[in-house]
Scaffold this motif. Structure first.
Motif, PDB file in Angstrom:
ATOM      1  N   THR A  90      20.969  45.329  -4.216  1.00 47.49           N
ATOM      2  CA  THR A  90      20.443  45.240  -2.855  1.00 47.49           C
ATOM      3  C   THR A  90      20.128  46.639  -2.356  1.00 47.49           C
ATOM      4  OG1 THR A  90      21.884  43.321  -2.491  1.00 47.49           O
ATOM      5  CG2 THR A  90      20.884  44.331  -0.546  1.00 47.49           C
ATOM      6  N   VAL A 105      10.737  46.129 -11.995  1.00 49.81           N
ATOM      7  CA  VAL A 105      10.484  45.612 -10.657  1.00 49.81           C
ATOM      8  C   VAL A 105      10.905  46.658  -9.634  1.00 49.81           C
ATOM      9  CG1 VAL A 105      11.051  43.808  -8.983  1.00 49.81           C
ATOM     10  CG2 VAL A 105      10.835  43.231 -11.407  1.00 49.81           C
ATOM     11  N   LEU A 107      11.905  47.872  -5.884  1.00 54.53           N
ATOM     12  CA  LEU A 107      12.495  47.330  -4.650  1.00 54.53           C
ATOM     13  C   LEU A 107      12.206  48.254  -3.480  1.00 54.53           C
ATOM     14  CD1 LEU A 107      16.082  46.023  -5.552  1.00 54.53           C
ATOM     15  CD2 LEU A 107      13.928  44.759  -5.489  1.00 54.53           C
ATOM     16  N   LEU A 111      15.254  44.313   0.319  1.00 51.27           N
ATOM     17  CA  LEU A 111      15.068  43.390  -0.789  1.00 51.27           C
ATOM     18  C   LEU A 111      16.290  43.382  -1.698  1.00 51.27           C
ATOM     19  CD1 LEU A 111      11.379  43.862  -2.029  1.00 51.27           C
ATOM     20  CD2 LEU A 111      12.310  41.965  -0.702  1.00 51.27           C
ATOM     21  N   MET A 112      16.560  42.208  -2.273  1.00 51.89           N
ATOM     22  CA  MET A 112      17.630  42.063  -3.255  1.00 51.89           C
ATOM     23  C   MET A 112      17.010  41.549  -4.547  1.00 51.89           C
ATOM     24  SD  MET A 112      19.735  39.652  -4.885  1.00 51.89           S
ATOM     25  CE  MET A 112      20.043  38.241  -3.847  1.00 51.89           C
ATOM     26  N   ALA A 113      17.354  42.191  -5.666  1.00 53.34           N
ATOM     27  CA  ALA A 113      16.901  41.732  -6.973  1.00 53.34           C
ATOM     28  C   ALA A 113      18.047  41.018  -7.667  1.00 53.34           C
ATOM     29  CB  ALA A 113      16.412  42.900  -7.826  1.00 53.34           C
ATOM     30  N   VAL A 120      14.118  38.642 -13.673  1.00 55.62           N
ATOM     31  CA  VAL A 120      14.357  39.321 -12.404  1.00 55.62           C
ATOM     32  C   VAL A 120      13.592  38.611 -11.293  1.00 55.62           C
ATOM     33  CG1 VAL A 120      14.230  41.497 -11.145  1.00 55.62           C
ATOM     34  CG2 VAL A 120      14.551  41.519 -13.638  1.00 55.62           C
ATOM     35  N   THR A 121      14.290  38.227 -10.228  1.00 54.79           N
ATOM     36  CA  THR A 121      13.647  37.662  -9.047  1.00 54.79           C
ATOM     37  C   THR A 121      14.052  38.488  -7.837  1.00 54.79           C
ATOM     38  OG1 THR A 121      15.490  36.106  -8.692  1.00 54.79           O
ATOM     39  CG2 THR A 121      13.613  35.318  -9.976  1.00 54.79           C
ATOM     40  N   THR A 122      13.203  38.530  -6.814  1.00 57.81           N
ATOM     41  CA  THR A 122      13.501  39.312  -5.611  1.00 57.81           C
ATOM     42  C   THR A 122      13.330  38.445  -4.363  1.00 57.81           C
ATOM     43  OG1 THR A 122      11.223  40.116  -5.346  1.00 57.81           O
ATOM     44  CG2 THR A 122      12.705  41.439  -6.711  1.00 57.81           C
ATOM     45  N   ARG A 123      14.058  38.812  -3.319  1.00 64.17           N
ATOM     46  CA  ARG A 123      13.891  38.149  -2.028  1.00 64.17           C
ATOM     47  C   ARG A 123      14.443  39.036  -0.928  1.00 64.17           C
ATOM     48  NH1 ARG A 123      18.744  35.365  -0.369  1.00 64.17           N
ATOM     49  NH2 ARG A 123      20.313  35.312  -2.030  1.00 64.17           N
ATOM     50  N   GLU A 124      13.967  38.787   0.288  1.00 56.69           N
ATOM     51  CA  GLU A 124      14.485  39.509   1.442  1.00 56.69           C
ATOM     52  C   GLU A 124      15.850  38.936   1.812  1.00 56.69           C
ATOM     53  OE1 GLU A 124      11.851  39.643   4.745  1.00 56.69           O
ATOM     54  OE2 GLU A 124      10.248  40.654   3.654  1.00 56.69           O
TER      55      GLU A 124
END
Length: 208
Positions: A90, A105, A107, A111-113, A120-124
């Motif tokens: 994060t 990726v 960041l 954002l958190m990976a 690897v996925t990311t989201r706020e």
């Protein structure tokens, strides 16, 4: 050097380049007495909060079991426990690259990976929920009970068992000071959800 933090403990240190690291319970960090060469590299198992000293000529690299995090100077949190299916990084401020196999990726703050099965996925995210442990708190926002209690078990050094798969999926939002007795945490979760705790010594059974 290898620094090992037991269950129920936490520790802060400053590396030779001025980078500050705070390690959470049941974690270990391998690092050199002093950095040499054109990179600064450390190895983490568990959870660590990094405030990396800036040095454009020498990238700072944190190696985890499944991936690496490359930075120049920034603040971020890594949770990469060996028995967790998902490892998370994060970003609080600055910029980092998540390097997993041939995947890279980038960041940006907030954002958190998540790394799972070499993907690897990311989201706020609400960053505060992921770094609250550095401020002696447990803070959760719609977190699955199974994930929440993994953190609790490391801090209180207890074993957690669930009566069913459905119990694991219960979502919980709240906060509590880390140094409160375990009974206080149990009462808070029971009062705000439909689950019940059975505590016997260092064993806790969760049921609906």
């Amino acid at each position: 050097n290898t620094l090992k933090i037991p269950r129920g403990g936490a520790y802060s240190l400053q590396l030779s380049d001025g980078t500050k690291v705070m390690l959470n319970s049941d974690s270990r960090l391998k690092f050199p007495q002093s950095f040499s060469g054109d990179t600064r590299e450390v190895y983490l198992e568990g959870e660590g909060f990094f405030q990396v000293a800036k040095d454009a000529a020498k990238p700072f690299i944190v190696h985890c079991e499944k991936y690496a995090v490359r930075v120049l100077g920034t603040t971020f949190n890594i949770s990469a426990y060996r028995n967790d299916e998902v490892s998370m990084t994060t970003l609080v401020e600055g910029r980092v690259n998540i390097e997993c196999g041939n995947t890279v990726v980038a960041l940006t703050p907030g954002l958190m990976a998540a790394v799972a099965d070499s993907k690897v996925t990311t989201r706020e995210v609400n960053v505060e929920s992921y770094i609250s442990w550095t401020r002696d708190q447990f803070s959760f926002s719609e977190e699955r009970l199974e994930d929440l209690l993994k953190k609790i078990s490391r801090w209180y050094d207890v074993e957690i068992f669930f009566s069913s798969e459905n119990v694991k999926k219960v979502r919980f939002t709240g906060a509590i000071v880390k140094f409160k007795p375990l009974d206080d945490l149990v009462r808070m979760i029971e009062s705000t959800s439909q689950v019940r705790f059975s505590v016997k010594g260092k064993t806790i059974v969760i049921s609906e």
